[in-house]
Write an enzyme that holds these catalytic residues in place. Sequence first.
Site, PDB file in Angstrom:
ATOM      1  N   ASN A  10       0.867  -1.177   0.000  1.00  0.00           N
ATOM      2  CA  ASN A  10       0.000   0.000   0.000  1.00  0.00           C
ATOM      3  C   ASN A  10       0.904   1.226   0.000  1.00  0.00           C
ATOM      4  OD1 ASN A  10      -1.824   2.042   0.497  1.00  0.00           O
ATOM      5  ND2 ASN A  10      -2.339   1.371   2.581  1.00  0.00           N
ATOM      6  N   LYS A  12       0.026   4.250  -0.137  1.00  0.00           N
ATOM      7  CA  LYS A  12      -0.594   5.408   0.537  1.00  0.00           C
ATOM      8  C   LYS A  12      -0.392   6.659  -0.337  1.00  0.00           C
ATOM      9  CE  LYS A  12      -0.018   2.959   4.855  1.00  0.00           C
ATOM     10  NZ  LYS A  12       0.149   2.982   6.316  1.00  0.00           N
ATOM     11  N   HIS A  94      -9.193   0.960   5.617  1.00  0.00           N
ATOM     12  CA  HIS A  94      -7.881   1.159   6.250  1.00  0.00           C
ATOM     13  C   HIS A  94      -8.065   2.102   7.437  1.00  0.00           C
ATOM     14  CE1 HIS A  94      -3.755   2.327   6.940  1.00  0.00           C
ATOM     15  NE2 HIS A  94      -3.384   1.288   6.221  1.00  0.00           N
ATOM     16  N   GLU A  96      -6.414   4.489   8.424  1.00  0.00           N
ATOM     17  CA  GLU A  96      -6.194   5.910   8.107  1.00  0.00           C
ATOM     18  C   GLU A  96      -7.443   6.516   7.478  1.00  0.00           C
ATOM     19  OE1 GLU A  96      -2.582   5.219   5.928  1.00  0.00           O
ATOM     20  OE2 GLU A  96      -1.552   4.741   7.797  1.00  0.00           O
ATOM     21  N   GLU A 164      -4.531  -5.054  10.942  1.00  0.00           N
ATOM     22  CA  GLU A 164      -3.503  -4.028  11.117  1.00  0.00           C
ATOM     23  C   GLU A 164      -3.721  -3.296  12.441  1.00  0.00           C
ATOM     24  OE1 GLU A 164      -1.860  -2.799   6.922  1.00  0.00           O
ATOM     25  OE2 GLU A 164      -3.295  -1.366   7.691  1.00  0.00           O
ATOM     26  N   GLY A 170       3.459   2.078  10.695  1.00  0.00           N
ATOM     27  CA  GLY A 170       4.450   3.133  10.502  1.00  0.00           C
ATOM     28  C   GLY A 170       5.249   3.488  11.743  1.00  0.00           C
ATOM     29  N   SER A 208       4.247  -2.307  10.171  1.00  0.00           N
ATOM     30  CA  SER A 208       5.704  -2.363  10.335  1.00  0.00           C
ATOM     31  C   SER A 208       6.307  -3.704   9.904  1.00  0.00           C
ATOM     32  CB  SER A 208       6.096  -2.023  11.780  1.00  0.00           C
ATOM     33  OG  SER A 208       5.735  -0.687  12.080  1.00  0.00           O
TER      34      SER A 208
HETATM   35  O1  LIG Z   1      -1.444  -0.574   4.662  1.00  0.00           O
HETATM   36  C1  LIG Z   1      -0.358  -0.756   5.214  1.00  0.00           C
HETATM   37  C2  LIG Z   1      -0.187  -0.548   6.616  1.00  0.00           C
HETATM   38  O2  LIG Z   1      -0.845   0.568   7.096  1.00  0.00           O
HETATM   39  C3  LIG Z   1       1.175  -0.783   7.178  1.00  0.00           C
HETATM   40  O3  LIG Z   1       2.018   0.325   7.016  1.00  0.00           O
HETATM   41  P1  LIG Z   1       3.562   0.181   7.458  1.00  0.00           P
HETATM   42  O4  LIG Z   1       4.057  -1.088   6.833  1.00  0.00           O
HETATM   43  O5  LIG Z   1       4.210   1.409   6.918  1.00  0.00           O
HETATM   44  O6  LIG Z   1       3.557   0.090   8.952  1.00  0.00           O
END
Ligand SMILES: O=C[C@H](O)COP(=O)(O)O
Length: 248
Positions: A10, A12, A94, A96, A164, A170, A208
Amino acid sequence: MPPRKLAAGNWKMNGTLASLAEVETLMHDCAGAGVDILICPPATLLRLMAERVSAGAVAVGGQDCHAKESGAHTGDISAEQLRDAGASYVIVGHSERRADHGETDAAVAAKAVAAHRAGISSVICVGETEAQRDANETLDVIARQLAGSVPDCATAANTVIAYEPVWAIGTGRTPTNDQIAEVHAAMREALVARFADGAKFRLLYGGSVKPANAAEIFAIAHVDGALVGGASLKAADFTPIVRALDAA
Ligand SMILES: O=C[C@H](O)COP(=O)(O)O
């Protein structure tokens, strides 16, 4: 037969035209991997990325969709438009989106229905906040989100579930293996209880995931892949994750 594994990236709100080179490197470096690979770039790159990966080794997906097919919804994208641009998946719910746009479980379920109507698969995200984990509410939160966000029309063929934990996204922090195992087992149990093919839904872990911890996470029962954010932006980081999944 266990579900086919899925390594999903992803991006983002990251990436420009120059980033398309990463997906070409990824295709080259992951050639022959026996797992499905998905990249969800920003909408601005979706069509171009779909053209670059037309050989089929990498699927592309959207990061969100509107519940309706078309209409006066400025700034939104429908599932049909995503499919038209070459997407075969879309991430919905998600954390977010839930936090930044106030998306409820019902709204997420409607988006998943839209994806299925358009003929693309949904990747439905669930996960607890740190406060909810500290209050020992994790399994209740996940059960409630699954019940509310996964529509009745979901099947193992059109739906992927991503666990998640919000506090792991993150941050460089991950749950313990036992904590991941507990949630994934509970999700499997809930899906088996509700859907005839509940044993076949793919369950991803996200939060992460890095080359250094991927193999350990992929060894956990009912982890059928990962939804990766930061470490999916560069082929050099995502390739070892794909390879670890292939080896698991
Ligand atoms: O969609 C992916 C997740 O929100 C994980 O993000 P990350 O791997 O940067 O922690």
